[in-house]
Design an enzyme around this catalytic site. Structure first.
Site, PDB file in Angstrom:
ATOM      1  N   ASP A  76      15.447  21.249  -0.458  1.00  0.00           N
ATOM      2  CA  ASP A  76      15.589  21.848  -1.420  1.00  0.00           C
ATOM      3  C   ASP A  76      16.165  22.778  -1.405  1.00  0.00           C
ATOM      4  O   ASP A  76      15.466  23.929  -0.315  1.00  0.00           O
ATOM      5  CB  ASP A  76      14.344  21.918  -2.563  1.00  0.00           C
ATOM      6  CG  ASP A  76      14.820  22.710  -3.769  1.00  0.00           C
ATOM      7  OD1 ASP A  76      14.753  21.750  -5.219  1.00  0.00           O
ATOM      8  OD2 ASP A  76      15.531  23.408  -3.839  1.00  0.00           O
ATOM      9  N   ASP A 113      21.259  20.209  -5.050  1.00  0.00           N
ATOM     10  CA  ASP A 113      20.950  21.249  -3.572  1.00  0.00           C
ATOM     11  C   ASP A 113      19.234  20.599  -3.508  1.00  0.00           C
ATOM     12  O   ASP A 113      18.324  21.194  -2.202  1.00  0.00           O
ATOM     13  CB  ASP A 113      20.576  22.448  -4.415  1.00  0.00           C
ATOM     14  CG  ASP A 113      19.062  22.821  -4.956  1.00  0.00           C
ATOM     15  OD1 ASP A 113      18.884  21.773  -6.107  1.00  0.00           O
ATOM     16  OD2 ASP A 113      18.377  23.634  -5.225  1.00  0.00           O
ATOM     17  N   GLU A 114      19.029  19.190  -3.350  1.00  0.00           N
ATOM     18  CA  GLU A 114      17.986  18.432  -3.940  1.00  0.00           C
ATOM     19  C   GLU A 114      18.250  16.997  -2.630  1.00  0.00           C
ATOM     20  O   GLU A 114      19.123  15.846  -3.795  1.00  0.00           O
ATOM     21  CB  GLU A 114      17.150  18.856  -4.525  1.00  0.00           C
ATOM     22  CG  GLU A 114      16.988  18.032  -5.003  1.00  0.00           C
ATOM     23  CD  GLU A 114      15.485  18.393  -6.182  1.00  0.00           C
ATOM     24  OE1 GLU A 114      14.685  17.912  -5.601  1.00  0.00           O
ATOM     25  OE2 GLU A 114      16.161  18.352  -7.191  1.00  0.00           O
TER      26      GLU A 114
HETATM   27  P1  TTP Z   1      17.372  24.798  -8.235  1.00  0.00           P
HETATM   28  O1  TTP Z   1      17.449  23.985  -7.089  1.00  0.00           O
HETATM   29  O2  TTP Z   1      16.370  24.438  -9.119  1.00  0.00           O
HETATM   30  O3  TTP Z   1      16.980  25.729  -8.179  1.00  0.00           O
HETATM   31  P2  TTP Z   1      17.576  26.832  -6.864  1.00  0.00           P
HETATM   32  O4  TTP Z   1      18.257  27.006  -5.526  1.00  0.00           O
HETATM   33  O5  TTP Z   1      18.809  27.948  -7.688  1.00  0.00           O
HETATM   34  O6  TTP Z   1      16.258  27.818  -7.127  1.00  0.00           O
HETATM   35  P3  TTP Z   1      15.067  27.635  -5.790  1.00  0.00           P
HETATM   36  O7  TTP Z   1      15.284  28.918  -4.770  1.00  0.00           O
HETATM   37  O8  TTP Z   1      13.739  28.095  -6.649  1.00  0.00           O
HETATM   38  O9  TTP Z   1      15.010  26.589  -5.418  1.00  0.00           O
HETATM   39  O10 TTP Z   1      19.136  24.223  -8.969  1.00  0.00           O
HETATM   40  C1  TTP Z   1      19.739  24.188  -8.245  1.00  0.00           C
HETATM   41  C2  TTP Z   1      20.804  24.516  -8.410  1.00  0.00           C
HETATM   42  O11 TTP Z   1      21.393  24.049  -9.729  1.00  0.00           O
HETATM   43  C3  TTP Z   1      20.737  26.280  -8.870  1.00  0.00           C
HETATM   44  O12 TTP Z   1      21.007  27.007  -7.722  1.00  0.00           O
HETATM   45  C4  TTP Z   1      21.652  25.869 -10.111  1.00  0.00           C
HETATM   46  C5  TTP Z   1      21.850  25.017 -10.293  1.00  0.00           C
HETATM   47  N1  TTP Z   1      21.323  25.161 -11.955  1.00  0.00           N
HETATM   48  C6  TTP Z   1      21.592  25.220 -13.200  1.00  0.00           C
HETATM   49  O13 TTP Z   1      22.930  24.937 -13.103  1.00  0.00           O
HETATM   50  N2  TTP Z   1      21.133  25.401 -13.804  1.00  0.00           N
HETATM   51  C7  TTP Z   1      19.796  24.773 -14.082  1.00  0.00           C
HETATM   52  O14 TTP Z   1      19.113  24.944 -15.329  1.00  0.00           O
HETATM   53  C8  TTP Z   1      19.290  24.726 -13.009  1.00  0.00           C
HETATM   54  C9  TTP Z   1      17.602  24.826 -13.333  1.00  0.00           C
HETATM   55  C10 TTP Z   1      20.118  24.991 -12.272  1.00  0.00           C
HETATM   56 MG    MG Z   2      16.840  24.658  -4.919  1.00  0.00          MG
END
Ligand code: TTP
Ligand code: MG
Length: 348
Positions: free
Chosen positions: A13, A108-109
């Protein structure tokens, strides 16, 4: 050498993904609170924010106006989706280099599966360094023997970290988890569980399967399994589509080449309909045909120098038929997509 008895699942992730890409483009943003999202005047919300912003209590999906109350100096960028998609594709292409078994879960995962005899922890470390060096963003990785626990583990040492749930420590690890980390247990289910005294997986483990099923149906089975660290869901792999084809089995065998060629226009019509649902145009595809004879033997012919159209399909069918002029029970036609690098494919 790893002694586990099952394959390793890695959950990868990206850390604060959209914000990480923006910080890569403009490193001066690294140390100051910043977020990506809609403007406060337009009742916008944030998609994500960097880790300095998280220290102020700012989170994904928070209204921008509220985030600015928590941190008046917060920098909010509008977001560039096509750039994030490009970086995402590059991340996935790198992961694919480590395992063909990959499930892309979101932008992103992804999960990847590694055979049990490999040293999953050092591979995870290599992947993290590889992505950081090549793409300038960091990822966190969780390693376990199933998807659910790998996902929990990737959050454990976030950002820029990794955590492995070793088989011998798994039972103990799972017990202390809040049931809220189990995918599929949302706030309302959590409330119901709380009302019968279930907060952690250890609490849930005390209830027998029959009781949980009677009370919660299929979710009860899921809870029963997950609270014991069990999750037999396989990776749902994204497979690149390589061609589009269509075929037809005839109620009566075709007995000469003329009859075979007569069937082509209808087959092509159906095939073109299928191609129109892809990103490709028929004339960039490489044609191939298949003939199955009445004795169930079959032959295929392709030619990468031809364009897929009526003339080329006629030529290939004739060639296939002449290999064994005998009654035909099935004809198939198709077109192979040109080879493109992974980075050019649209995944989302
Ligand atoms: P996430 O993996 O949930 O968050 P993140 O990568 O920003 O942070 P973390 O370090 O905790 O993993 O989401 C991935 C991307 O998806 C994030 O950068 C932006 C997008 N996203 C949205 O557009 N809306 C949302 O509500 C969420 C949760 C994420
Ligand atoms: Mg993330």
């Amino acid at each position: 050498m790893d002694k586990s008895t099952s394959d390793h699942i890695l959950h990868v992730d990206c850390d604060c993904f959209f914000a990480a890409v923006e910080m890569r483009e403009n490193p001066s943003l690294k140390t100051i609170p910043m977020a990506v999202g809609g403007d406060k005047d337009r009742r916008g919300v944030l998609t994500t924010c960097n880790y300095p912003a998280r220290e102020f209590g700012i989170k994904s999906a928070m209204p921008t106006a509220l985030a600015r109350q928590l941190c008046p100096d917060l920098i909010v960028l509008p977001g560039r989706m096509s750039l994030y998609k490009d970086v995402s594709r590059s991340v996935m292409a790198i992961l694919r280099g480590y395992s063909q078994q990959i499930e892309i879960v979101s932008i992103d995962e992804a999960y990847i599966k590694l055979p049990k005899y490999l040293d999953s922890e050092s591979i995870a470390e290599t992947i993290r360094i590889h992505i950081k060096n090549q793409l300038g963003i960091s990822v966190s990785i969780g390693i376990a023997d199933c998807k659910f626990l790998a996902k929990v583990a990737s959050d454990w040492n976030k950002p820029d970290g990794q955590f492995a749930i070793k088989p011998e420590r798994k039972a103990e690890f799972v017990k202390q988890l809040s049931v809220s980390v189990i995918p599929g247990i949302g706030p309302s289910f959590q409330k119901k569980l709380k009302s019968i005294g279930i907060n952690t997986c250890e609490d849930a483990e005390r209830f027998d399967l029959k009781y949980l099923v009677q009370k919660f149906g299929r979710s009860g089975v899921m809870l029963y399994e997950r609270c014991r660290g069990r999750d037999n869901r396989e990776l749902v792999e994204y497979r690149e589509r390589k061609s589009v084809s269509t075929e037809r089995t005839f109620s009566r065998d075709l007995i000469n080449i003329e009859q075979c060629l007569e069937e082509l226009p209808e087959l092509i019509q159906e095939w073109e309909r299928r191609v129109s649902k892809t990103a490709w145009k028929t004339d960039v595809l490489q044609p191939f045909v298949k003939i199955k004879f009445s004795d169930f033997t079959q032959t295929t012919v392709s030619n990468h120098e031809l364009k897929a159209n009526l003339a080329s399909f006629r030529r290939l069918i004739t060639e296939a038929y002449e290999r064994k002029p005998s009654p035909v029970r099935l004809i198939g036609i198709g077109g192979k997509f040109p080879e493109v690098s992974l980075n050019q494919l649209t995944l989302f």
